[in-house]
Design a protein around this motif. Structure first.
Motif, PDB file in Angstrom:
ATOM      1  N   THR A 111       1.006  -1.288  -0.024  1.00 22.03           N
ATOM      2  CA  THR A 111       0.079   0.069  -0.113  1.00 22.03           C
ATOM      3  C   THR A 111       0.742   1.186  -0.107  1.00 22.03           C
ATOM      4  O   THR A 111       1.561   1.218  -0.983  1.00 22.03           O
ATOM      5  CB  THR A 111      -0.921   0.059   1.338  1.00 22.03           C
ATOM      6  OG1 THR A 111      -0.258  -0.170   2.429  1.00 22.03           O
ATOM      7  CG2 THR A 111      -1.930  -1.119   1.075  1.00 22.03           C
ATOM      8  N   ASP A 112       0.692   2.006   0.836  1.00 25.98           N
ATOM      9  CA  ASP A 112       1.345   3.277   1.167  1.00 25.98           C
ATOM     10  C   ASP A 112       2.322   3.167   2.276  1.00 25.98           C
ATOM     11  O   ASP A 112       1.957   3.135   3.346  1.00 25.98           O
ATOM     12  CB  ASP A 112       0.631   4.536   0.898  1.00 25.98           C
ATOM     13  CG  ASP A 112       1.358   5.781   1.429  1.00 25.98           C
ATOM     14  OD1 ASP A 112       2.707   5.880   1.521  1.00 25.98           O
ATOM     15  OD2 ASP A 112       0.815   7.001   1.518  1.00 25.98           O
ATOM     16  N   ASN A 135       3.982   5.428   4.139  1.00 25.69           N
ATOM     17  CA  ASN A 135       4.055   6.384   4.829  1.00 25.69           C
ATOM     18  C   ASN A 135       2.523   6.263   5.621  1.00 25.69           C
ATOM     19  O   ASN A 135       2.347   7.433   6.279  1.00 25.69           O
ATOM     20  CB  ASN A 135       4.462   7.386   4.357  1.00 25.69           C
ATOM     21  CG  ASN A 135       5.592   7.332   3.717  1.00 25.69           C
ATOM     22  OD1 ASN A 135       6.650   6.965   4.472  1.00 25.69           O
ATOM     23  ND2 ASN A 135       6.037   7.883   2.520  1.00 25.69           N
ATOM     24  N   HIS A 136       1.607   5.508   5.388  1.00 25.18           N
ATOM     25  CA  HIS A 136       0.144   5.553   5.690  1.00 25.18           C
ATOM     26  C   HIS A 136       0.350   4.777   7.097  1.00 25.18           C
ATOM     27  O   HIS A 136      -0.246   3.889   7.067  1.00 25.18           O
ATOM     28  CB  HIS A 136      -0.676   5.027   4.613  1.00 25.18           C
ATOM     29  CG  HIS A 136      -2.056   5.271   5.055  1.00 25.18           C
ATOM     30  ND1 HIS A 136      -2.841   4.306   5.523  1.00 25.18           N
ATOM     31  CD2 HIS A 136      -2.925   6.429   5.373  1.00 25.18           C
ATOM     32  CE1 HIS A 136      -4.197   4.890   5.561  1.00 25.18           C
ATOM     33  NE2 HIS A 136      -4.104   6.201   5.624  1.00 25.18           N
ATOM     34  N   ASP A 148      -3.496   9.389   8.763  1.00 21.28           N
ATOM     35  CA  ASP A 148      -2.656   9.998   8.066  1.00 21.28           C
ATOM     36  C   ASP A 148      -3.319  10.056   6.332  1.00 21.28           C
ATOM     37  O   ASP A 148      -4.221   8.945   6.173  1.00 21.28           O
ATOM     38  CB  ASP A 148      -1.598   8.899   7.754  1.00 21.28           C
ATOM     39  CG  ASP A 148      -0.804   9.145   9.094  1.00 21.28           C
ATOM     40  OD1 ASP A 148      -0.840  10.344  10.028  1.00 21.28           O
ATOM     41  OD2 ASP A 148       0.149   8.270   9.210  1.00 21.28           O
ATOM     42  N   PRO A 149      -3.039  11.174   5.768  1.00 23.78           N
ATOM     43  CA  PRO A 149      -3.364  11.161   4.471  1.00 23.78           C
ATOM     44  C   PRO A 149      -2.626  10.142   3.616  1.00 23.78           C
ATOM     45  O   PRO A 149      -1.401   9.783   3.987  1.00 23.78           O
ATOM     46  CB  PRO A 149      -2.957  12.782   3.853  1.00 23.78           C
ATOM     47  CG  PRO A 149      -1.953  13.097   4.748  1.00 23.78           C
ATOM     48  CD  PRO A 149      -2.245  12.325   6.403  1.00 23.78           C
ATOM     49  N   GLY A 150      -3.115   9.566   2.663  1.00 22.01           N
ATOM     50  CA  GLY A 150      -2.383   8.151   1.939  1.00 22.01           C
ATOM     51  C   GLY A 150      -2.362   8.459   0.416  1.00 22.01           C
ATOM     52  O   GLY A 150      -3.056   9.475  -0.111  1.00 22.01           O
ATOM     53  N   GLN A 151      -1.269   7.862  -0.165  1.00 30.06           N
ATOM     54  CA  GLN A 151      -0.972   8.013  -1.695  1.00 30.06           C
ATOM     55  C   GLN A 151      -1.535   6.776  -2.223  1.00 30.06           C
ATOM     56  O   GLN A 151      -1.779   5.812  -1.885  1.00 30.06           O
ATOM     57  CB  GLN A 151       0.630   7.933  -1.867  1.00 30.06           C
ATOM     58  CG  GLN A 151       1.424   9.126  -1.390  1.00 30.06           C
ATOM     59  CD  GLN A 151       1.053  10.288  -2.025  1.00 30.06           C
ATOM     60  OE1 GLN A 151       0.909  10.258  -3.424  1.00 30.06           O
ATOM     61  NE2 GLN A 151       1.062  11.586  -1.461  1.00 30.06           N
ATOM     62  N   ASN A 169       0.115   2.229  -5.204  1.00 31.45           N
ATOM     63  CA  ASN A 169      -0.623   1.569  -3.972  1.00 31.45           C
ATOM     64  C   ASN A 169      -1.431   0.323  -4.511  1.00 31.45           C
ATOM     65  O   ASN A 169      -2.435   0.503  -5.421  1.00 31.45           O
ATOM     66  CB  ASN A 169      -1.700   2.496  -3.423  1.00 31.45           C
ATOM     67  CG  ASN A 169      -2.249   1.850  -2.166  1.00 31.45           C
ATOM     68  OD1 ASN A 169      -2.531   0.759  -2.106  1.00 31.45           O
ATOM     69  ND2 ASN A 169      -2.389   2.561  -1.137  1.00 31.45           N
ATOM     70  N   TYR A 214      -9.146   8.169   1.202  1.00 29.25           N
ATOM     71  CA  TYR A 214      -7.756   7.535   1.612  1.00 29.25           C
ATOM     72  C   TYR A 214      -6.717   8.704   1.331  1.00 29.25           C
ATOM     73  O   TYR A 214      -6.038   9.097   2.407  1.00 29.25           O
ATOM     74  CB  TYR A 214      -7.436   6.529   0.501  1.00 29.25           C
ATOM     75  CG  TYR A 214      -6.166   5.877   1.113  1.00 29.25           C
ATOM     76  CD1 TYR A 214      -6.303   4.629   1.887  1.00 29.25           C
ATOM     77  CD2 TYR A 214      -5.076   6.059   0.380  1.00 29.25           C
ATOM     78  CE1 TYR A 214      -5.148   3.984   2.351  1.00 29.25           C
ATOM     79  CE2 TYR A 214      -3.885   5.459   0.761  1.00 29.25           C
ATOM     80  CZ  TYR A 214      -3.949   4.404   1.828  1.00 29.25           C
ATOM     81  OH  TYR A 214      -2.576   3.492   2.305  1.00 29.25           O
ATOM     82  N   GLY A 268      -7.367  11.306   4.436  1.00 30.19           N
ATOM     83  CA  GLY A 268      -7.141  10.714   5.548  1.00 30.19           C
ATOM     84  C   GLY A 268      -8.310  10.202   6.225  1.00 30.19           C
ATOM     85  O   GLY A 268      -9.495  10.747   6.065  1.00 30.19           O
ATOM     86  N   ASP A 328      -6.002   1.090   5.642  1.00 30.30           N
ATOM     87  CA  ASP A 328      -5.485   0.165   4.910  1.00 30.30           C
ATOM     88  C   ASP A 328      -6.337  -1.286   4.952  1.00 30.30           C
ATOM     89  O   ASP A 328      -6.829  -1.723   3.892  1.00 30.30           O
ATOM     90  CB  ASP A 328      -4.154  -0.418   4.933  1.00 30.30           C
ATOM     91  CG  ASP A 328      -3.241   0.807   4.522  1.00 30.30           C
ATOM     92  OD1 ASP A 328      -3.616   1.592   3.564  1.00 30.30           O
ATOM     93  OD2 ASP A 328      -2.023   0.771   5.038  1.00 30.30           O
TER      94      ASP A 328
END
Length: 333
Positions: free
Chosen positions: A223-224, A226-227, A232-235, A239, A262, A265, A269
């Motif tokens: 996935t992301d 950094n998520h 948290d905002p996700g990319q 993904n 997503y 935020g 996941d």
């Protein structure tokens, strides 16, 4: 417009979701309105498995069962075996004499495959020259349309180069140029997002996967990184979960809502993976159940393949005759 279509898969393992979304669904849709042949490419499978031929021969009927399970109808689509068509090997030999080694070395698909398989200095000659063999496969059916992934477009271009050279030698258009037919999803990433789909790498979902295997594959999807928290905002780019949702989920509006949520935020996941898993379970359940019945009737699968191959022998021999005539080699006919 009615096309003559050739497509196929290497008989080196079970077909997976990448095959399904990449071309199998398209082949099923095309078979009602187009003249279509499917080639089980066992000879091409040997180009990098000559040391382990059972990997190829042992999967021919598995591939057959996969085709029929997704909806390929042998009454509409002719399914044949590459090694059962002598014309293909002979055409490969003729074409090999008009293609340079430097041209093969420049083929981006070949270069990428060689790097992916880490051959080093031990590249099998059959693998290195498989664009020529693939050109023989396509032209032998006078296919003018070939469903492929975007990574295979250089192969189509090289096929058409060969067609033009042979036609020049013949002084007439005895072979047909072809064009690629790309599906909506040209290439599906592996579940780990790191490499090309491969059963040996454990990064794919086969059409015969059971419920537990599907669950396990979705759980380990990339996935992301950094998520880290739900808030948290996700990319979305890169993904894998959202890539699969785009490819398989029937509700495009829902997928778009999930993406926006997503990115903003507040969407974890786990929830997104649950939605994807439910979708894939529903997609594969009927295919898996039909496939289980098919693979238990090997006699029926063999009969369909035998009949289709006999029909293709007649078709491909006609093209071989024309090419031999162009080279002045029909001395005994």
């Amino acid at each position: 417009m009615s096309y003559t279509i050739l497509t196929g898969d290497r008989a080196t393992g079970l077909l997976h979701l990448g095959h399904y979304i990449g071309s199998l669904k398209l082949r099923v849709a095309l078979q009602d309105d187009h003249q279509q042949s499917i080639l089980i490419a066992d000879l091409q499978g040997l180009t990098d498995n000559g040391h382990d031929p059972e990997k190829v021969s042992g999967n021919i009927l598995n591939v057959m069962a996969d085709y029929l399970a997704v909806g390929i109808d042998p009454a509409k689509t002719n399914i044949c075996l590459q090694s059962g068509l002598p014309a293909l090997s002979e055409l490969t030999m003729y074409y090999a004499n008009i293609v340079s080694i430097s041209r093969l070395e420049r083929n981006p698909t070949v270069k990428a495959e060689i790097a992916n398989k880490s051959f080093g200095n031990s590249i099998p000659a059959g693998f290195f020259t498989y664009p020529i063999s693939q050109a023989a496969d396509i032209t032998a059916f006078r296919a003018d349309c070939v469903p492929v992934g975007d990574d295979q477009i250089p192969m189509i271009e090289q096929t058409n180069e060969i067609v033009r050279k042979i036609n020049k030698i013949a002084g007439s258009d005895i072979l047909v140029e072809c064009e690629p037919l790309l599906s909506k999803v040209t290439r599906l990433p592996s579940v780990d997002g790191k490499a090309k789909m491969s059963k040996s790498l454990g990064n794919t979902i086969t059409l015969s996967a059971d419920e537990k295997e599907i669950t396990a594959a979705v759980n380990k999807m990339y996935t992301d990184p950094n998520h880290l928290k739900v808030t948290d905002p996700g990319q979305i780019e890169g993904n894998v979960v959202f890539t699969y949702l785009d490819a398989f989920h029937p509700d495009e509006d829902l997928v778009q809502e999930l993406k926006l949520h997503y990115i903003k935020g507040g969407l974890g996941d786990g929830k997104v993976k649950n939605i994807l898993e439910e979708c894939l379970q529903e997609t594969l359940r009927p295919i898996r159940e039909k496939r289980r019945k098919l693979i238990n009737d090997k006699g029926m699968l063999l009969e369909i393949l035998k009949h289709g191959t006999e029909k293709a022998v007649v078709e491909t021999n006609k093209v071989l005759y024309d090419v031999k005539q162009a080279f002045g080699l029909n001395l005994f006919i």
